[in-house]
Design an enzyme around this catalytic site. Structure first.
Site, short mmCIF file in Angstrom:
data_model
loop_
_atom_site.label_atom_id
_atom_site.label_comp_id
_atom_site.label_asym_id
_atom_site.label_seq_id
_atom_site.Cartn_x
_atom_site.Cartn_y
_atom_site.Cartn_z
N CYS A 1 0.82 -1.23 0.00
CA CYS A 1 0.00 0.00 0.00
C CYS A 1 0.85 1.27 0.00
O CYS A 1 0.41 2.30 -0.50
CB CYS A 1 -0.93 0.01 1.20
N HIS B 1 -3.75 7.09 1.20
CA HIS B 1 -4.00 5.79 0.57
C HIS B 1 -5.42 5.38 0.90
O HIS B 1 -5.87 5.50 2.04
CB HIS B 1 -2.98 4.78 1.10
N ASN C 1 -9.97 -0.52 -2.45
CA ASN C 1 -8.55 -0.32 -2.12
C ASN C 1 -7.72 -0.89 -3.27
O ASN C 1 -7.71 -2.11 -3.48
CB ASN C 1 -8.26 -1.04 -0.80
#
Ligand code: UT7
Length: 348
Positions: A114, A275, A305
């Site tokens: 991530c 993020h 995501n």
């Protein structure tokens, strides 16, 4: 040496939209649960055979390169961040170099999940500052759908993730005060197994004897074995609550580190691009830093995501929507598997 500017930004998301209701046909979940716990309404999944992590990255790269007013042949370094590469090796950056008919430039893959894109930005920025390169292509791209388990046993993972890509072109700043001010990179490997995909891999349970339910004979062939697949041990694992708890600590910390380093306060931020992990994490960070709604960009509702791609996709959309203007203070921040976390602060 002056830091880098983002001269062009691009994105690509697959056409196929999967709503929360589509997922309810595959597993025991609900639109209500997903929206309430994550903020996600829908996500994109790549075409099974015609789209890969590299091809999506290439589409995003084409847009970023065109917007930078250069051609693929002007790129002098490629950095590709992903956790879902086309091949176990080589990495995706060389596939971009080949497909875009670039010169025989350096091609680097970053494995930081991530926070991969912010790590990649930081690496690119150092090369710009040192004067080594003048046009660096940085890509974040993921095809998660290929490794997600669309079964109730993995519902806490598979409803979160989506596919897509984003890219930027870094160039030296023009000494007008714009560009990257600083980047901040961190890790804590103690929690490496909290969000991970162990197999295929060479670990053979070295790090944790209880990682998998295999006997010694099976462990010897663990890289890829039928037993591994039969026991579903080729799938990602995540302790969602542990990730959540650490994320809400580290996001504000690494954002404040960047602001403090440059003598700014949260109120000075033009836009924070976190993020896109979970809308509840973003809202917590917003509250903690006392930021207004217009200071934080979220698009997890549409894409889920997308790991290394989430920040460049959000950056691209925010820029296209006119949410980032010349001179704005922009912070990108990420937290994820590793654990690793990072921030990048720039004057647009
Ligand atoms: O980018 C970094 C990567 N990951 C993250 O940042 C993830 C961070 N963590 C999270 O976002 C949240 O922990 C999740 C969204 C993954 C899960 O939300 P949660 O509020 O922590 O739920 P939970 O795992 O504590 O599960 C609560 C309940 C459980 O049922 P019981 O035991 O209370 O009966 C789960 O079985 O919700 C159930 N559940 C689901 N129910 C419907 C878990 N996943 C689902 C689902 N649909 N998809």
């Amino acid at each position: 040496m002056p830091g880098s500017i983002i001269a062009g930004v691009g994105m690509y998301v697959p056409e196929n939209i999967y709503t929360n209701n589509d997922l309810t046909k595959l597993m025991d979940t609900s639109d209500e649960w997903i929206q309430e716990r994550t903020g996600i309404k829908e996500r994109r999944f790549a075409h099974r055979t015609n789209e890969t992590t590299a091809t999506m990255g290439i589409e995003a790269a084409k847009m970023a390169i065109e917007r930078a007013g250069i051609t693929a042949q002007d790129i002098d370094f490629i950095i590709f961040a992903t956790l879902s590469p086309d091949y176990y090796f080589p990495g995706c950056a060389v596939l971009v170099q080949r497909a875009m008919k670039m010169k025989e430039v350096g091609a680097l893959d970053v494995r930081n999940q991530c926070s991969g894109f912010v790590y990649a930005l930081s690496v690119g920025d150092q090369f710009i500052r040192s004067g080594m390169y003048k046009n660096i292509l940085v890509i974040g791209s993921e095809k998660h759908s290929f490794v997600l388990d669309f079964n109730t046993r993995s519902r806490h993972i598979s409803v979160i993730f989506g596919d897509g890509a984003g890219a930027v072109v870094l160039q030296p700043s023009k000494d007008d005060g714009s560009g990257m001010l600083s980047t901040h990179l961190h890790s804590d490997g103690n929690d490496a197994e909290m969000l991970a995909m162990y197999n295929p891999g060479s670990h053979a349970n070295y790090w944790h004897k209880d990682l998998a339910d295999f006997d010694d004979a099976e462990l010897g062939e663990m890289f890829e074995s039928h037993a591994m697949i039969d026991k579903y041990q080729n799938l990602p694992v995540m302790d969602g609550q542990a990730v959540f708890k650490k994320a809400v600590l580290k996001f504000p910390e690494v954002i404040m580190e960047a602001l403090n380093k440059n003598g700014y306060q949260p109120s000075d931020l033009g836009l924070l691009i976190p993020h896109q992990a979970n809308i509840r994490i973003s809202r917590y960070v917003q509250q903690k830093l006392r930021l207004r709604d217009d200071q934080v960009y979220n698009n997890i509702q549409k894409y889920g995501n997308t790991t290394a791609a989430s920040i460049p996709i959000a950056l691209c959309e925010a820029w296209q929507d006119g949410r980032i203007k010349k001179g704005d203070l922009v912070c990108m921040a990420a937290f994820g598997s590793g654990f690793t976390w990072a921030s990048a602060l720039m004057k647009w």
